[in-house]
Design an enzyme around this catalytic site. Sequence first.
Site, short mmCIF file in Angstrom:
data_model
loop_
_atom_site.label_atom_id
_atom_site.label_comp_id
_atom_site.label_asym_id
_atom_site.label_seq_id
_atom_site.Cartn_x
_atom_site.Cartn_y
_atom_site.Cartn_z
N VAL A 90 0.84 -1.19 0.00
CA VAL A 90 0.00 0.00 0.00
C VAL A 90 0.88 1.25 0.00
O VAL A 90 0.67 2.18 -0.79
CB VAL A 90 -0.95 -0.01 1.23
CG1 VAL A 90 -1.68 1.32 1.35
CG2 VAL A 90 -1.95 -1.14 1.11
N LYS A 100 15.46 -2.52 3.50
CA LYS A 100 14.47 -2.20 2.47
C LYS A 100 14.70 -0.80 1.91
O LYS A 100 14.68 -0.58 0.69
CB LYS A 100 13.08 -2.28 3.12
CG LYS A 100 11.98 -2.67 2.16
CD LYS A 100 10.68 -2.50 2.90
CE LYS A 100 9.73 -3.62 2.65
NZ LYS A 100 8.43 -3.37 3.31
N LEU A 109 -6.81 -0.96 -3.08
CA LEU A 109 -6.07 -1.58 -4.18
C LEU A 109 -5.97 -3.09 -4.01
O LEU A 109 -5.98 -3.61 -2.90
CB LEU A 109 -4.69 -0.95 -4.32
CG LEU A 109 -3.73 -0.95 -3.15
CD1 LEU A 109 -3.01 -2.28 -3.03
CD2 LEU A 109 -2.71 0.16 -3.36
N LYS A 148 -14.25 0.50 4.54
CA LYS A 148 -13.17 -0.43 4.15
C LYS A 148 -13.46 -1.84 4.66
O LYS A 148 -13.41 -2.82 3.91
CB LYS A 148 -11.85 0.10 4.71
CG LYS A 148 -10.70 -0.85 4.65
CD LYS A 148 -10.18 -1.03 3.24
CE LYS A 148 -9.17 -2.15 3.18
NZ LYS A 148 -8.36 -2.15 2.02
N LEU A 204 -17.64 -13.84 -8.29
CA LEU A 204 -18.52 -15.01 -8.26
C LEU A 204 -17.78 -16.20 -8.83
O LEU A 204 -18.39 -17.11 -9.39
CB LEU A 204 -19.78 -14.74 -9.09
CG LEU A 204 -20.85 -13.87 -8.44
CD1 LEU A 204 -22.06 -13.75 -9.35
CD2 LEU A 204 -21.28 -14.44 -7.07
N GLY A 244 -14.06 -21.60 -6.16
CA GLY A 244 -12.73 -22.20 -6.17
C GLY A 244 -12.38 -22.75 -4.81
O GLY A 244 -13.26 -23.15 -4.04
N CYS A 253 -5.51 -9.36 3.03
CA CYS A 253 -6.63 -8.51 3.46
C CYS A 253 -7.88 -9.28 3.87
O CYS A 253 -8.36 -9.12 4.99
CB CYS A 253 -6.98 -7.53 2.36
SG CYS A 253 -5.76 -6.25 2.17
N LYS A 290 -7.83 -11.40 7.16
CA LYS A 290 -7.56 -10.53 8.31
C LYS A 290 -8.73 -9.58 8.58
O LYS A 290 -9.17 -9.41 9.71
CB LYS A 290 -6.28 -9.74 8.00
CG LYS A 290 -6.03 -8.52 8.82
CD LYS A 290 -4.68 -7.93 8.47
CE LYS A 290 -4.73 -6.90 7.37
NZ LYS A 290 -5.14 -5.57 7.74
C1 UDX Z 1 -8.58 -7.40 -1.66
C2 UDX Z 1 -9.64 -6.39 -2.10
O1 UDX Z 1 -10.15 -6.77 -3.38
C3 UDX Z 1 -9.05 -4.99 -2.13
O2 UDX Z 1 -10.07 -4.05 -2.46
C4 UDX Z 1 -8.48 -4.66 -0.75
O3 UDX Z 1 -7.87 -3.39 -0.74
C5 UDX Z 1 -7.46 -5.71 -0.34
O4 UDX Z 1 -8.06 -7.02 -0.39
P1 UDX Z 1 -6.47 -8.63 -2.76
O5 UDX Z 1 -6.26 -9.28 -1.43
O6 UDX Z 1 -5.29 -8.06 -3.46
O7 UDX Z 1 -7.54 -7.43 -2.63
O8 UDX Z 1 -7.11 -9.73 -3.71
P2 UDX Z 1 -8.46 -10.01 -4.52
O9 UDX Z 1 -8.20 -9.90 -5.97
O10 UDX Z 1 -9.59 -9.25 -3.99
O11 UDX Z 1 -8.65 -11.58 -4.20
C6 UDX Z 1 -8.70 -12.06 -2.88
C7 UDX Z 1 -8.87 -13.55 -2.86
O12 UDX Z 1 -10.16 -13.94 -3.27
C8 UDX Z 1 -7.88 -14.33 -3.75
O13 UDX Z 1 -7.42 -15.46 -3.04
C9 UDX Z 1 -8.74 -14.76 -4.92
O14 UDX Z 1 -8.27 -15.95 -5.52
C10 UDX Z 1 -10.09 -14.97 -4.24
N1 UDX Z 1 -11.24 -14.83 -5.15
C11 UDX Z 1 -11.52 -13.63 -5.73
C12 UDX Z 1 -12.08 -15.92 -5.37
O15 UDX Z 1 -11.86 -17.02 -4.85
N2 UDX Z 1 -13.15 -15.75 -6.19
C13 UDX Z 1 -13.46 -14.58 -6.79
O16 UDX Z 1 -14.47 -14.52 -7.50
C14 UDX Z 1 -12.60 -13.47 -6.55
#
Ligand code: UDX
Length: 429
Positions: free
Chosen positions: A16, A40, A152, A203, A249, A252, A259, A262
């Site tokens: 972030v 870092k 993000l 959020k 949707l 899997g 995120c 948590k």
């Molecule tokens: C997420 C939120 O989307 C973002 O807005 C927030 O700021 C941080 O958390 P991120 O953790 O990067 O982002 O991943 P994201 O693309 O949302 O996917 C999260 C998890 O859900 C992944 O493991 C993905 O495989 C899973 N997922 C996502 C599914 O199993 N099915 C879906 O349809 C979409």
Amino acid sequence: MSDSRQPIGVIGTGYVGLVTAAGFAELGSEVWCVDIDAEKIARLRRGEVPIYEPGLEELLARNSERMHFSTDIADALANARLLFVAVGTPPTYSGDADLSAVQAVADAIPASREHALIMKSTVPCGTGASLRRVFDEQDKGGLAYVSCPEFLKEGTAVKDFLHPDRVVIGDDGGWAGDAVVELYAPLGAPLVRTDIASAEMVKLASNAFLATKISFINEIANVCEPTGADVVEVARGMGLDDRIGSKFLQAGIGYGGSCFPKDVDALKQLAGNSGYHFQLLTAVIEVNELQKRRVIGKLHKHLGGLVGKRIALLGLAFKPNTDDMREASSLVLSARLHADGADVTAYDPVAEEQARKLVTGIAFADSALEALRDADAAVLVTEWQELLELDWGAVAEAMRGTLVIDGRNALDPQLLRESGLLYEGIGRR
Ligand code: UDX
């Protein structure tokens, strides 16, 4: 444009922080990045990017003249009024967010009427109010505070920063909120300006809702299996209703990442702390935990006992285009397979280095075909493009068995079957 842009400080150079820093530099601000991790900071000064995030390296390189890196917060304080806080808030054993890094930043800021803390880290609803109380006790009541949650997604973080669906700014209506509105103005995104507690809740509620959507479609998938329906078709039919929408949707083997797990836990815990039992989120979490294990049942169904069976795991990261292994479904899956006596070889195009720190008892291959050599079964864990485009004829030749479990419903069943493979998805016919 750059002359009129406010300089900013960014504290914490994780996903972030770095994306926010590079994004605002791109928009013309001078940016002072601070992190307690000296190694870092040294790497960033040399132009190295410590995380894998598409487009970030280019963005940092393009704006390197406007970016400054330091381990001393005083450098940011001396040069910028607006200090974005993007430090980690990992879960504790109780499920609450650990706010010690946020607290450390708040403690390090001296009394000032000139500065504002802009909270990017995901924090429980009420954190802004309690930080304000702490500032008052420390005679630092002049500090301004703004909640500005980040939405993000890893893998598309740069694009998400530059083209946000919305910008949420929670404040008490003072100068700092106005300044943050101005910083984001060039992006032209819809703005939600509200109070601090509501911004914090936007959020948490957004992430919890998306996680709920995933657990919901995963349960539909599990019901599709005995009924003969195909969840991919079902999701397509549902998603065209724009009250539902087609995103998130995809059934899997469960959600992971830094995120969702948590934040869902934190929101459930936050509710519990005030005496409310958030039943729905309890189910969302439980469904997700069970979903990670469903592949094991499928392997047993086809292979019988797993002792000595060779299983290839294709992909390990919690999703494609990231090397992030936090809460990845592959962690539970590989540990279960190892415990069942299977002989596991994994391949991930990018996450191997991170995976090696967390996963024990499995072998790593340098290519998908190497992982698949003599395998009794393969499991697609992460839908990397490279894995979706495998030559399935070559896969069939390399494997000892024929079973391919598509943990992300991302492969073409027809194509695999034509290559002589036995395809099984999650909730697919
Ligand atoms: C997420 C939120 O989307 C973002 O807005 C927030 O700021 C941080 O958390 P991120 O953790 O990067 O982002 O991943 P994201 O693309 O949302 O996917 C999260 C998890 O859900 C992944 O493991 C993905 O495989 C899973 N997922 C996502 C599914 O199993 N099915 C879906 O349809 C979409």
